[in-house]
Scaffold this active site. Structure first.
Site, PDB file in Angstrom:
ATOM      1  N   CYS A  13      27.441  34.122  66.792  1.00 47.93           N
ATOM      2  CA  CYS A  13      29.281  34.748  66.974  1.00 47.93           C
ATOM      3  C   CYS A  13      29.120  35.650  68.162  1.00 47.93           C
ATOM      4  CB  CYS A  13      29.038  35.110  65.686  1.00 47.93           C
ATOM      5  SG  CYS A  13      30.463  35.926  64.632  1.00 47.93           S
TER       6      CYS A  13
ATOM      7  N   HIS B 228      27.167  32.103  60.776  1.00 52.46           N
ATOM      8  CA  HIS B 228      26.061  33.313  61.155  1.00 52.46           C
ATOM      9  C   HIS B 228      24.494  32.133  59.785  1.00 52.46           C
ATOM     10  CE1 HIS B 228      27.266  36.743  62.138  1.00 52.46           C
ATOM     11  NE2 HIS B 228      27.524  36.389  61.968  1.00 52.46           N
TER      12      HIS B 228
ATOM     13  N   GLU C  62      21.330  32.730  60.073  1.00 57.11           N
ATOM     14  CA  GLU C  62      20.690  33.438  59.822  1.00 57.11           C
ATOM     15  C   GLU C  62      20.658  33.948  58.030  1.00 57.11           C
ATOM     16  OE1 GLU C  62      23.079  34.159  61.531  1.00 57.11           O
ATOM     17  OE2 GLU C  62      23.755  36.700  61.290  1.00 57.11           O
TER      18      GLU C  62
HETATM   19  N1  GLN Z   1      33.593  40.433  67.091  1.00 52.83           N
HETATM   20  C1  GLN Z   1      33.535  38.676  66.696  1.00 52.83           C
HETATM   21  C2  GLN Z   1      34.655  38.306  65.746  1.00 52.83           C
HETATM   22  O1  GLN Z   1      35.165  39.228  65.392  1.00 52.83           O
HETATM   23  C3  GLN Z   1      32.156  38.014  66.916  1.00 52.83           C
HETATM   24  C4  GLN Z   1      32.029  38.886  65.328  1.00 52.83           C
HETATM   25  C5  GLN Z   1      30.712  38.707  64.737  1.00 52.83           C
HETATM   26  O2  GLN Z   1      29.684  38.278  65.373  1.00 52.83           O
HETATM   27  N2  GLN Z   1      30.227  39.058  63.617  1.00 52.83           N
HETATM   28  O3  GLN Z   1      35.190  36.881  66.193  1.00 52.83           O
END
Ligand code: GLN
Length: 551
Positions: free
Chosen positions: A396, A522, A524
């Protein structure tokens, strides 16, 4: 009262049995792990079980909570932002949870107040009992009504005696009173402290907490005692006598070396048999824990060690990266290595100290996150991994940092950034989607939940997944800016996974590197004991290779 309570129950076509798990004496005793372990044992015996958590706080969900307050926010397939205990439920049971599996006081009140505004209460005074408790009851019973589950386990967050959890406990009382005795039971988890000076285990806090629970009208059927030392029969008998439970229903839960051992400890204590007897469940088989035991044996007997740098800004709080740490455990067992996670605070990484900070690691995971703090350190860490051919895995925000690093140092766009950190960047390589720009409310408004991703063949991602079509869970607002797609491709960054409907980039990778991959989603959140996330498994395999070649 009786009429009101029964009218709620009448809506339900009960097919499940209900187990409530409460906690006493102190928080952090691991109710979630006990609930998940019990569910695992029932599942291993051919009984379908699900777990839900009721949290007493007023936030509608934990999505807007800082990780320092509440640890990781776990996201379900259907896009609910939930408590991290749901992650444990999924990792243990290997079945997905949903929005219905996590309810907060805030959500209950929001629903009741919305109904009041819609005029549903016909001029009546809206009260905690019965209106709030009816709404809680409705949600507590919901998952058990369509025949999908034989047993619904409900974990009540907080500790008995907390002001906030009172309506939940009162609802458990009503359910215990209203349902047939063989359809509902309460498991109470407490702590038996060991007083070093007296060399004694002490039962008094447990007696007090059961008394407090009993004062609310809820009586436990089973007491599970967290303890650092085994409980002898005398202590168990004493607890049973003073707490008024059957002598065999006091269970010891000794500290375990890993949470994944707890189902086996509970099996030894026969928690599953006690539960099935109380709930009159007669149709069960011998527990099949073959896969579970196979995993445990690999976990406990690693053949080597890999050192993985976890680059994040919440590293002092382990719960903030719960699912990532658990995914490492699953992937480590799969590779028969112990994953030694080295926490590196991104704020402490500078271009002059990066060598010493990251030297000796076998792989680098740049963690998810929000906001500006520690961002430059993350970018420097990515550059180090890229240039030194160290296995790299960005999740992410970690993927977004890999994109920014490449833009700055390979494409030469020195001021490239994400608009999250620098709204005025001349090269916003990570941008906000149009529909996100219109959003003003914070809660539940990110790109959340499961989305499809199409993977190109002949890529690292394809090798990892062995498929061209996958689904993974998201939680973010910002995205790869496709206006720069060609520039990235020309310089060798491959966008190997895209959303088939929108064309949004989901996976980036570098072919001229042993293992360099960043994912906007994600992975995970979907790693379980029985189905470890492929990206983690391959990342750890690459780290193992790196360790071997550097030995
Ligand atoms: N802050 C980033 C976004 O909103 C990444 C979010 C995250 O790592 N879950 O896109």
């Amino acid at each position: 009262m009786i009429g009101i309570a029964f009218s709620i129950l009448d809506e339900f076509n009960f097919m499940a049995k209900y187990i409530f798990v409460t906690g006493g004496v102190t928080s952090s005793l691991g109710k979630g792990i006990i609930a998940a372990s019990l569910a695992k044992l029932l599942q291993a015996r051919g009984i379908s079980a699900t777990i839900q958590k009721f949290d007493p706080y007023i936030n509608v969900d934990p999505g807007t909570l800082n990780p320092y307050e509440h640890g990781e926010c776990y996201v379900t397939e259907d896009g609910a932002e939930t408590d991290l205990d749901l992650g444990h439920y999924e990792r243990f049971l290997n079945t997905p949870t949903s929005q219905a599996n996590n309810v907060t006081t805030g959500r209950i009140y929001q629903t009741v107040i919305n109904k009041e505004r819609a005029g549903e209460f016909l001029g009546k005074t809206v009260q905690v009992v019965p209106h709030i408790t009816d709404e809680i009851k409705h949600r507590m019973l919901l998952l058990g009504q369509d025949g999908k589950f034989d047993v619904v386990i409900t974990e009540i967050g907080g500790t008995v005696g907390d002001i906030e959890s009172t309506p939940f406990i009162e609802t458990v009382r009503q359910i215990q009173w209203e349902l047939p005795e063989e359809d509902v039971m309460v498991v109470h988890l407490t702590l038996i402290p060991y007083l070093n000076a007296a060399k004694e285990l002490k039962t008094k806090p447990t007696q007090h907490s059961v008394r407090m629970l009993s004062e609310t009208g809820v009586h436990p059927d089973v007491i599970v005692c967290r303890t650092e030392h085994p409980l002898n029969d005398d202590i168990k008998r004493k607890i049973a006598l003073f707490c008024n439970v059957k002598p065999g229903n006091v269970i010891e839960s000794c500290d375990a070396s890993t949470i994944y051992e707890v189902p086996l400890l509970m099996l030894k204590e026969q928690l599953d048999l006690i539960v099935m007897k109380k709930l009159n469940i007669t149709n069960y088989k011998e527990p099949d824990l073959t896969k579970w035991n196979g995993f445990l044996s690999k976990l406990k007997h690693p053949k080597s060690v890999v050192n993985i740098g976890l680059i994040g800004k919440y590293i002092e709080l382990q719960d903030a990266y719960k699912s990532i740490l658990e995914s490492f455990i699953h992937a480590g067992a799969m590779n028969e290595v112990k994953v030694n996670v080295v926490n590196v605070h991104s704020e402490n990484i500078t271009s002059s100290n990066v060598n010493e900070q990251l030297d000796g690691l076998d792989g680098l995971l740049v963690a998810p996150g929000f906001g500006n703090r520690g961002i430059e350190g993350k970018i420097i860490a990515v550059q180090y991994a890229r240039e030194n051919k160290m296995p790299f895995f960005g999740i992410c925000l970690g993927m977004q940092m890999a994109v920014i690093e490449f833009a700055r140092n390979v494409l030469g766009l020195k001021q490239a950034h994400s608009v999250e950190m620098d709204p005025n960047s001349p090269d916003p390589v990570i941008n906000m989607m149009e529909e996100q720009k219109r959003i003003t409310m914070m809660g539940g408004t990110m790109r959340l939940g499961s989305y499809p991703c199409t993977i190109s063949e002949n890529t690292l991602a394809y090798k990892i997944y062995g498929a061209t079509s996958i689904n993974e869970r998201h939680r973010h607002r910002y995205e790869f800016n496709n206006e720069y797609l060609n520039a990235f491709h020309e310089k060798g960054m491959v966008t190997s996974g895209v959303n088939p409907a929108t064309g949004l980039v989901e996976i980036v990778e570098l072919p001229n590197h042993p293992f360099f991959i960043g994912v906007q989603y994600h992975p995970e959140l979907k790693s379980t004991v029985e189905a470890p996330a492929p990206l983690f498994v391959h990342f750890i395999a690459a780290a193992k290779q790196h360790a071997l070649s550097n030995a």
